[in-house]
Design a protein around this motif. Structure first.
Motif, short mmCIF file in Angstrom:
data_model
loop_
_atom_site.label_atom_id
_atom_site.label_comp_id
_atom_site.label_asym_id
_atom_site.label_seq_id
_atom_site.Cartn_x
_atom_site.Cartn_y
_atom_site.Cartn_z
N LEU A 110 0.85 -1.18 0.00
CA LEU A 110 0.00 0.00 0.00
C LEU A 110 0.89 1.23 0.00
O LEU A 110 1.63 1.45 0.94
N PRO A 111 0.86 2.02 -1.07
CA PRO A 111 1.63 3.27 -1.07
C PRO A 111 0.88 4.38 -0.34
O PRO A 111 -0.30 4.61 -0.59
N LEU A 112 1.54 5.04 0.56
CA LEU A 112 1.03 6.23 1.24
C LEU A 112 1.85 7.40 0.71
O LEU A 112 3.06 7.47 0.94
N ILE A 113 1.20 8.30 0.00
CA ILE A 113 1.91 9.32 -0.79
C ILE A 113 2.15 10.59 0.03
O ILE A 113 1.27 11.06 0.75
N GLU A 114 3.35 11.13 -0.11
CA GLU A 114 3.67 12.41 0.53
C GLU A 114 2.67 13.47 0.08
O GLU A 114 2.40 13.62 -1.11
N GLY A 115 2.15 14.21 1.05
CA GLY A 115 1.20 15.27 0.72
C GLY A 115 -0.26 14.83 0.79
O GLY A 115 -1.15 15.68 0.69
N TRP A 116 -0.50 13.53 0.94
CA TRP A 116 -1.88 13.08 1.10
C TRP A 116 -2.43 13.57 2.44
O TRP A 116 -1.71 13.72 3.42
N SER A 117 -3.73 13.76 2.47
CA SER A 117 -4.42 14.01 3.74
C SER A 117 -4.77 12.67 4.38
O SER A 117 -4.73 11.61 3.75
N PHE A 118 -5.14 12.73 5.65
CA PHE A 118 -5.55 11.50 6.33
C PHE A 118 -6.80 10.92 5.69
O PHE A 118 -6.97 9.70 5.63
N ARG A 119 -7.67 11.79 5.19
CA ARG A 119 -8.87 11.30 4.51
C ARG A 119 -8.49 10.49 3.27
O ARG A 119 -9.08 9.43 3.00
N GLN A 120 -7.52 10.96 2.52
CA GLN A 120 -7.07 10.20 1.35
C GLN A 120 -6.43 8.87 1.74
O GLN A 120 -6.61 7.85 1.06
#
Length: 333
Positions: A110-120
């Motif tokens: 699962l990629p968690l992208i820099e700049g994402w919000s917690f909602r994303q």
């Protein structure tokens, strides 16, 4: 009578040898799979007989009794590890048992992208087909409690990275790992920070890093964006950064930031409220944290997007207005 006894013993030995031969043949003969590759799951706490049933129900054509017997003969019956597994054509019963006792589970990512919000981030967790969705229906505060976080607001607390996990893992496990990693990275970077920065604590540095993350289109600009924000804070100027206003609008933001948005008061409107917003507005990565904690010394107080992902930096309002005329007004005549 004695001759008959020895004949019985010999017969029993032959039967035992034959049985062992059959078991050896069974152990090393590839099994038929319903499809290849084939995914299946062993539930936690399953005894060997139940493991054999789960294997067969998944589509592995193996005799359950023989598999149980083989596991006992090889002393593997009590070493089976729960989890999701993947097998391919050519796997043998012995190879299958070896995989199950090694815990050689199949992994997803699962990629968690820099700049994402917690909602994303939550949306990505909810959509992932290989996760167990234990966070479904939980509020943000309850999720933080479940993963052992003392904070009350989740934004910025999770480290952006690509997370590998065994299929059917809980999404709460991913959240817990990402939270702990962000805490580890934040405290490490905080201890190495440059002196004289306008932050009371590591959390304020995290807030600043989130602003830098959202305002940066190219990696090389991160330190300069950091210098602008820090120079403005130290000069008592408003930060005046659009991403904070957009974050404050939440789901009401339709993609167009209008003048009345900038004039409407909210805790996240840095055009009106001095200082940093009350929380991060995204999940910053290591580069943004380092920029926030090791900014270069510049005289820059302004920047504007050029339209190609980079920014133009200015020291005075006159310079900034000329940059705006060059890069913004010509795009929006």
């Amino acid at each position: 009578m004695k001759r008959l006894f020895f004949r019985l013993i010999a017969l029993l030995l032959l039967c035992a040898v034959g049985a062992l031969g059959l078991l050896a043949w069974f152990a090393h003969t590839p099994v038929h799979l319903r499809q290849s590759p084939l995914d299946f799951t062993i539930e936690p706490g399953s005894p060997m007989k139940q493991v054999a049933r789960q294997v067969v129900e998944a589509g592995i054509d193996v005799e359950p009794f023989a598999l149980v017997l083989l596991s006992r003969m090889t002393r593997q019956a009590n070493g089976i590890k729960a989890g999701s597994y993947e097998v391919e054509t050519g796997v043998t019963p012995r190879g299958l048992l070896d995989k199950l006792t090694r815990g050689d589970v199949s992994q997803a990512e699962l990629p968690l992208i820099e700049g994402w919000s917690f909602r994303q981030f939550r949306n990505a967790l909810d959509r992932h087909p290989d996760l167990r969705h234990d966070s479904a229906g939980l509020g943000d505060a309850e999720i933080l409690r479940r993963i052992g976080a003392a904070a009350t607001h989740p934004e910025g607390l999770f480290f952006p990275d690509t997370y590998l996990f065994a299929k059917r893992s809980s999404d709460l496990d991913i959240l817990r790992r990402a939270y702990r990693q962000q805490q580890k990275v934040l405290l490490r970077e905080w201890e190495q920070r440059t002196d004289g920065l306008p932050y009371r604590d590591p959390y304020q540095a995290l807030i600043m890093a989130s602003l830098i993350e959202k305002e940066t289109g190219q990696a090389k600009d991160r330190p300069l964006v950091a210098s602008v924000f820090i120079n403005r804070l130290q000069a008592g100027m408003l930060l005046q950064t659009d991403p904070t206003v957009i974050y404050g609008l939440g789901t009401d933001f339709d993609g167009n930031l209008r003048k009345y948005h900038l004039q409407s008061d909210s805790p996240y409107n840095t055009y009106i409220r001095p200082g940093l917003p009350p929380t991060p507005i995204a999940m910053p990565g290591v580069a943004a944290l380092r920029a926030a904690l090791h900014p270069p010394q510049t005289g820059y107080l302004y920047f504007v997007a050029r339209g190609d992902g980079s920014s133009a930096f200015s020291r005075t309002l006159d310079e900034h207005n000329r940059a705006v005329a060059q890069y913004i007004r010509k795009r929006n005549p």
